[in-house]
Design an enzyme around this catalytic site. Structure first.
Site, mmCIF file in Angstrom:
data_model
loop_
_atom_site.group_PDB
_atom_site.id
_atom_site.type_symbol
_atom_site.label_atom_id
_atom_site.label_comp_id
_atom_site.label_asym_id
_atom_site.label_seq_id
_atom_site.Cartn_x
_atom_site.Cartn_y
_atom_site.Cartn_z
ATOM 1 N N GLU A 170 -5.616 -8.513 0.211
ATOM 2 C CA GLU A 170 -6.380 -8.213 1.426
ATOM 3 C C GLU A 170 -7.822 -7.916 1.041
ATOM 4 O O GLU A 170 -8.078 -7.219 0.055
ATOM 5 C CB GLU A 170 -5.859 -6.976 2.179
ATOM 6 C CG GLU A 170 -4.520 -7.158 2.835
ATOM 7 C CD GLU A 170 -4.037 -5.893 3.568
ATOM 8 O OE1 GLU A 170 -4.874 -5.061 3.969
ATOM 9 O OE2 GLU A 170 -2.808 -5.759 3.708
ATOM 10 N N GLU B 51 0.792 -1.224 0.000
ATOM 11 C CA GLU B 51 0.000 0.000 0.000
ATOM 12 C C GLU B 51 0.830 1.282 0.000
ATOM 13 O O GLU B 51 0.947 1.971 1.011
ATOM 14 C CB GLU B 51 -0.973 0.002 1.180
ATOM 15 C CG GLU B 51 -1.945 -1.155 1.125
ATOM 16 C CD GLU B 51 -3.150 -0.961 2.028
ATOM 17 O OE1 GLU B 51 -3.117 -0.079 2.883
ATOM 18 O OE2 GLU B 51 -4.128 -1.708 1.839
HETATM 19 C C1 GBH Z 1 -5.025 -2.063 4.993
HETATM 20 O O1 GBH Z 1 -5.164 -0.700 4.763
HETATM 21 C C2 GBH Z 1 -3.692 -2.372 5.593
HETATM 22 O O2 GBH Z 1 -2.828 -2.988 4.659
HETATM 23 C C3 GBH Z 1 -3.755 -3.195 6.844
HETATM 24 O O3 GBH Z 1 -2.542 -3.109 7.511
HETATM 25 C C4 GBH Z 1 -4.923 -2.722 7.672
HETATM 26 O O4 GBH Z 1 -4.959 -3.338 8.923
HETATM 27 C C5 GBH Z 1 -6.178 -3.027 6.923
HETATM 28 O O5 GBH Z 1 -6.139 -2.495 5.639
HETATM 29 C C6 GBH Z 1 -7.452 -2.564 7.578
HETATM 30 O O6 GBH Z 1 -7.503 -1.173 7.653
HETATM 31 O O7 GBH Z 1 -9.906 7.984 7.289
HETATM 32 O O8 GBH Z 1 -9.329 8.964 5.132
HETATM 33 O O9 GBH Z 1 -7.593 8.485 6.719
HETATM 34 C C7 GBH Z 1 -6.440 -0.349 4.298
HETATM 35 C C8 GBH Z 1 -6.457 0.926 3.535
HETATM 36 C C9 GBH Z 1 -6.528 3.237 3.539
HETATM 37 C C10 GBH Z 1 -7.661 2.080 5.241
HETATM 38 C C11 GBH Z 1 -6.632 4.498 4.345
HETATM 39 C C12 GBH Z 1 -7.757 3.328 6.077
HETATM 40 C C13 GBH Z 1 -7.796 5.671 6.054
HETATM 41 C C14 GBH Z 1 -8.823 6.547 5.476
HETATM 42 N N1 GBH Z 1 -6.535 2.081 4.393
HETATM 43 N N2 GBH Z 1 -7.761 4.472 5.233
HETATM 44 S S1 GBH Z 1 -8.898 8.127 6.226
#
Ligand code: GBH
Length: 452
Positions: free
Chosen positions: A358, A170
């Site tokens: 994922e 990511e």
């Molecule tokens: C993944 O990220 C990760 O790879 C993993 O480590 C994590 O535990 C899992 O998903 C579950 O979250 O509120 O606008 O800041 C997921 C993608 C993108 C999710 C950014 C959280 C934050 C949005 N992430 N997002 S914001």
């Protein structure tokens, strides 16, 4: 009609790679053990106010000590594959220099244990736990070279047994969210020109990593990355909206996946950034565009796109107040994301092979009087998404596997332990793991190969 039920069950190929995923800092704990070096997440989680509940990865699921128990959980689920990440700072405590044999020993034990249990390891080399010894972090171009050295080293040591290696997890999360939004470690809010340089160092690390792995891994090692491309779903499945969706996919991911798949920054990105565009050196784009053996996508949510009035234009429709979502505010339930992510990347770039690295969700997880978590909402989420995964399989896209996030409840970054994604409940006082309803459901899917 006779046999209706069986005929309508959605069957997956017998060799489909069902798996579970985790990441080092989220599950391992043992942050000071056997020479592990400090990472940006150790510092960030220990800074008051940075995680919702003050949670840290100091202990997490204690998998550093309980990995055999975790392998037993995987085996009981009957999964064919397990995606884990290597903590860079266990191998090179300050990010570079002399390798730490004890750190390497841990991953050798884990890999050997998985293979003994008949589970195929899929290994990610960087899931955000950057060693603080690397001064300047991803603002420094040197970090990309340090990553390549580490990647080549670990591939050389493990590729006799690990055949699927992902460079980074990511890009958007460890660049934009960490250096621009500031809600992931190291929590900076830099100006756009510096953010673009951080992004460039991220994709460069991936590209140099691919080259280093190819140079040092045994023949037959497959290399890719786990990306969280921003995903779009067409408003209606018509040619014009599908075109708009693909255009959105390509342009909105220009600084990450598009650069990797095309080996260049596309004009719309460069002109939008103007004087803030990244500074690129000779050879960078060639490395970034290194051909991949597979592409892995982390798919959680998406936005709807419609064709806009201007020729070739697109409009991303906002989520609305009552759009259905799971326990994390960002996690809108958009099951078609699983199909359209696969179809869009396939039509845009024809990757040789795809995995969903994922997919999963946070949900309300009430513990019932019998001690079990009946997470019916998570089951609904998974069933919906996997139905759309099935469509991609049925239509012949080269999708070989699916990794459910996550094997067990764990440290959810800035949310600490307030949002849990596991299909096993973890009692963080006793470290007892208990299968949730969703684990029973997933086991059934894997054993029958059918979604009913
Ligand atoms: C993944 O990220 C990760 O790879 C993993 O480590 C994590 O535990 C899992 O998903 C579950 O979250 O509120 O606008 O800041 C997921 C993608 C993108 C999710 C950014 C959280 C934050 C949005 N992430 N997002 S914001």
């Amino acid at each position: 009609a006779a046999g209706r039920g069986a005929a309508e069950a959605l069957s997956f190929p017998a060799d489909f790679q069902w798996g579970c995923a985790t990441a080092a800092y989220q599950i391992e704990g043992a942050v000071k053990e056997d020479g592990r070096g400090e990472t940006v997440w150790d510092v960030y989680a220990h800074t008051p106010g940075k995680t919702t509940d003050g949670g840290t990865g100091d202990v997490a699921c204690d998998s550093y000590h309980r990995y055999q128990e975790d392998i037993a959980l995987l085996k009981a689920l009957d999964v064919k594959a397990y995606r884990f990440s290597v903590a860079w700072s266990r191998i090179f405590p300050s990010g570079k220099g002399k390798p730490n044999q004890k750190g390497l020993d841990y991953y050798n034990r884990l890999i050997d244990g998985l293979l003994a249990a008949g589970i195929t390891p899929h290994m990610t080399l960087f899931h955000w736990d950057l060693p603080t010894g690397l001064r300047g972090g991803w603002q420094s171009r040197d970090t990309a070279y340090a990553f390549a050295d580490y990647a080549g080293f670990i591939a050389g040591k493990t590729s006799d047994r690990v055949k699927h290696i992902m460079t980074v997890n990511e890009l958007r999360c460890f660049t934009d969210l960490a250096y621009w939004n500031g809600n992931k470690a190291p929590g900076l809010r830099l100006p756009m020109d510096e953010v673009n340089q951080v992004r460039h160092h991220g994709v460069l690390a991936h590209g140099l990593g691919v080259q280093a792995i190819r140079a040092q891994a045994k023949a037959g090692t497959q290399v890719g990355l786990a990306d969280n491309a921003t995903i779009f779903v067409p408003a209606i499945e018509t040619a014009e909206h599908i075109e708009a969706t693909k255009k959105a996919m390509r342009e909105e991911n220009a600084m990450f996946l598009t650069a990797i798949m095309e080996g260049r920054y596309i004009d719309s990105y460069l002109s939008a950034q103007g004087k803030d565009a990244p500074k690129v050196q000779a050879g960078d784009m060639e490395a970034i565009g290194s051909p991949l053996d597979f592409l892995s996508l982390n798919v959680y949510t998406s936005n709807t796109v419609r064709a806009a009035a201007t020729p070739g234009g697109y409009e991303i429709l906002p989520h609305l107040a009552n759009s259905p979502r799971m326990a994390s505010p960002w996690l809108y339930m958009t099951p078609e994301a699983l199909y359209w992510s696969i179809r869009s990347v396939s039509e845009l770039w024809q990757p040789k092979k795809l995995y969903i690295s994922e997919n999963g969700c946070s949900a309300d997880d009430p513990v019932a009087p019998d001690g079990k978590v009946y997470d019916a909402d998570r089951v609904t989420y998974l069933r919906n998404y996997i139905t759309h995964l099935h469509r991609a399989v049925r239509e012949g896209y080269p999708i070989d596997g699916y990794f459910l996030w996550s094997l067990m409840d764990n440290f959810e970054w800035e949310d600490g332990y307030t949002k849990l994604f596991g299909i096993h409940h973890v009692d963080f006082k006793t470290q007892k793991r208990t299968p949730k309803l969703s684990a029973d459901w997933y086991r059934e899917l894997i054993r029958t190969g059918r979604l009913v």
